[in-house]
Design an enzyme around this catalytic site. Structure first.
Site, PDB file in Angstrom:
ATOM      1  N   GLU A  49       0.832  -1.207   0.000  1.00 31.25           N
ATOM      2  CA  GLU A  49       0.000   0.000   0.000  1.00 31.25           C
ATOM      3  C   GLU A  49       0.866   1.256   0.000  1.00 31.25           C
ATOM      4  O   GLU A  49       1.830   1.359   0.767  1.00 31.25           O
ATOM      5  CB  GLU A  49      -0.894  -0.010   1.245  1.00 31.25           C
ATOM      6  CG  GLU A  49      -1.764   1.219   1.420  1.00 31.25           C
ATOM      7  CD  GLU A  49      -2.598   1.172   2.687  1.00 31.25           C
ATOM      8  OE1 GLU A  49      -3.498   2.004   2.825  1.00 31.25           O
ATOM      9  OE2 GLU A  49      -2.356   0.289   3.545  1.00 31.25           O
ATOM     10  N   LYS A 134      -8.880   3.547  -2.915  1.00 29.46           N
ATOM     11  CA  LYS A 134      -9.462   3.063  -1.662  1.00 29.46           C
ATOM     12  C   LYS A 134     -10.757   3.824  -1.364  1.00 29.46           C
ATOM     13  O   LYS A 134     -10.805   5.054  -1.395  1.00 29.46           O
ATOM     14  CB  LYS A 134      -8.459   3.253  -0.524  1.00 29.46           C
ATOM     15  CG  LYS A 134      -8.856   2.592   0.788  1.00 29.46           C
ATOM     16  CD  LYS A 134      -7.712   2.692   1.784  1.00 29.46           C
ATOM     17  CE  LYS A 134      -8.022   1.972   3.081  1.00 29.46           C
ATOM     18  NZ  LYS A 134      -6.891   2.056   4.041  1.00 29.46           N
ATOM     19  N   CYS A 168      -5.747  -2.624   2.279  1.00 28.81           N
ATOM     20  CA  CYS A 168      -5.720  -2.616   3.744  1.00 28.81           C
ATOM     21  C   CYS A 168      -7.113  -2.828   4.336  1.00 28.81           C
ATOM     22  O   CYS A 168      -7.704  -3.881   4.170  1.00 28.81           O
ATOM     23  CB  CYS A 168      -5.088  -1.308   4.231  1.00 28.81           C
ATOM     24  SG  CYS A 168      -4.646  -1.304   5.984  1.00 28.81           S
TER      25      CYS A 168
END
Length: 363
Positions: A49, A134, A168
């Site tokens: 990430e 995200k 994540c």
């Protein structure tokens, strides 16, 4: 007569530290890591990430009032998509003939200061197949990144199978995970930061366990392979993030490290876990292994009740402004031949307005 064959390939999850807040040097380092993975036979190489230019770990351990300088540095080193730095990544994929997945902090094309937590996937010809932003920044990440939209929540078709990506904490979201599965995901990529100092004194292996739980759950529930790549927290990142703040430095040093691992479609560990130092986790992945596993649970097939449970996904791109330049498209414009709007009595609004006794409306 033989039946259809399904992809079998080698995957590599890179567990490494970027060159902190230096996108050019980080991409230089990526070159050596991709070459190393390719020498080991990897056909897809997955980086963590926000690997370029670094995960903003300071946001988790420093007060917001002390973060301005680091945020500006992050913005100055962020990656425009597309741009010269994505071209360099594409060239790496092309040179080594691999699918290349890279987490970046993406700079907004319209707002100075707006950033996205983005994952890029390139094919062996260097084409950008997917840019997933995200959906919801987690906890203190909200100080850094804005959220993406449903337009990027989809797997992409490749020679290795249909590949989906979540970043994540998105791997904690059952609806986001199901959305990928319901669109045919066969290979899942999960990316993580180097540590997650959520509480002080968290030197145990809790964070690694959280990652393994989420990765195993998605693999077992969806019957997909899961390639998990997390970063390594090096000394340079700790010192530069702390900027002399002893409390922040202590929190980073005692935080449990992340873990990289590759898990098969039955929830079994194929390679790893790897933690605590830089390295590359490599495993052979058999997409067809999911077939027999789905005899028991196929949550997008025979183990679901679509008459009872259903998910709605809006995949429209959310833009900050909608521009209309054609007068015919302007709000309120009438289509050719359209009748004028009428009131409840069937009168046109002009006729109804003329019939009003304006004197009766005076205060």
């Amino acid at each position: 007569m033989s039946g259809d064959q399904f992809p079998v390939f080698t995957a590599a999850a890179v567990h490494a530290a970027p060159v902190f807040l230096d996108r050019d040097a980080t991409i230089d380092k990526m070159g050596g890591l991709v070459a190393d993975a390719a020498r080991r036979g990897a056909q897809i190489v997955v980086f963590p990430e926000s690997f370029v230019p670094a995960f903003p770990i300071w946001a988790l351990v420093r007060p917001p009032i002390d973060q301005h300088g680091l945020f500006r540095r992050l913005y100055e080193q962020a990656v425009p998509v597309p741009g010269p730095h994505t071209e360099r990544m594409a060239a790496l994929a092309r040179r080594h003939g691999v699918y290349l997945s890279v987490g970046v902090t993406e700079r907004s094309p319209v707002s100075m200061g707006a950033l996205y937590n983005t994952n890029l996937l390139f094919d062996p010809d260097g084409r950008l197949l997917q840019r997933h932003r995200k959906l919801v920044p987690t906890w203190a990440e909200k100080l850094i990144w804005t959220g993406g939209d449903g337009s990027t929540l989809r797997p992409v078709e490749t020679a290795l199978g249909r590949i989906g990506t979540l970043i994540c904490g998105e791997n904690t979201n059952p609806l986001a995970r199901y959305a990928l599965l319901a669109q045919g995901e066969q290979v899942h990529l999960s990316t993580y930061p180097p540590a997650w100092p959520f509480r002080r004194g968290s030197a145990s292996g809790a964070y690694a366990r959280w990652i393994e739980l989420r990765a195993g759950a998605h693999s077992f529930e969806g019957k997909v392979c899961n390639v998990v790549s997390a970063a390594h927290l090096d000394e340079d990142a700790i010192v530069q993030s702390a900027e002399g703040d002893e409390s922040a430095e202590a929190a980073m040093r005692e935080a449990a490290p992340a873990v990289s691992i590759i898990i098969g479609s039955g929830g079994e560990v194929l390679a790893g876990p790897h933690s605590g130092s830089e390295g590359i986790v490599v495993a052979t992945v058999d997409v067809g292994a999911s077939i027999e596993n789905k005899l028991a649970h196929d949550v997008v097939g025979n183990y679901q009740r679509f008459d009872l449970l259903r998910l709605h996904l809006d995949q429209r791109t959310q833009e900050p402004i909608v521009l209309r330049t054609d007068p015919a498209e302007a709000p309120g414009a009438e289509a050719p031949g359209a009748e004028a709007p009428a009131d409840a009595n069937g009168r046109s609004f002009d006729t109804a307005l003329a019939a009003l006794n304006l004197d009766d409306m005076q205060p």
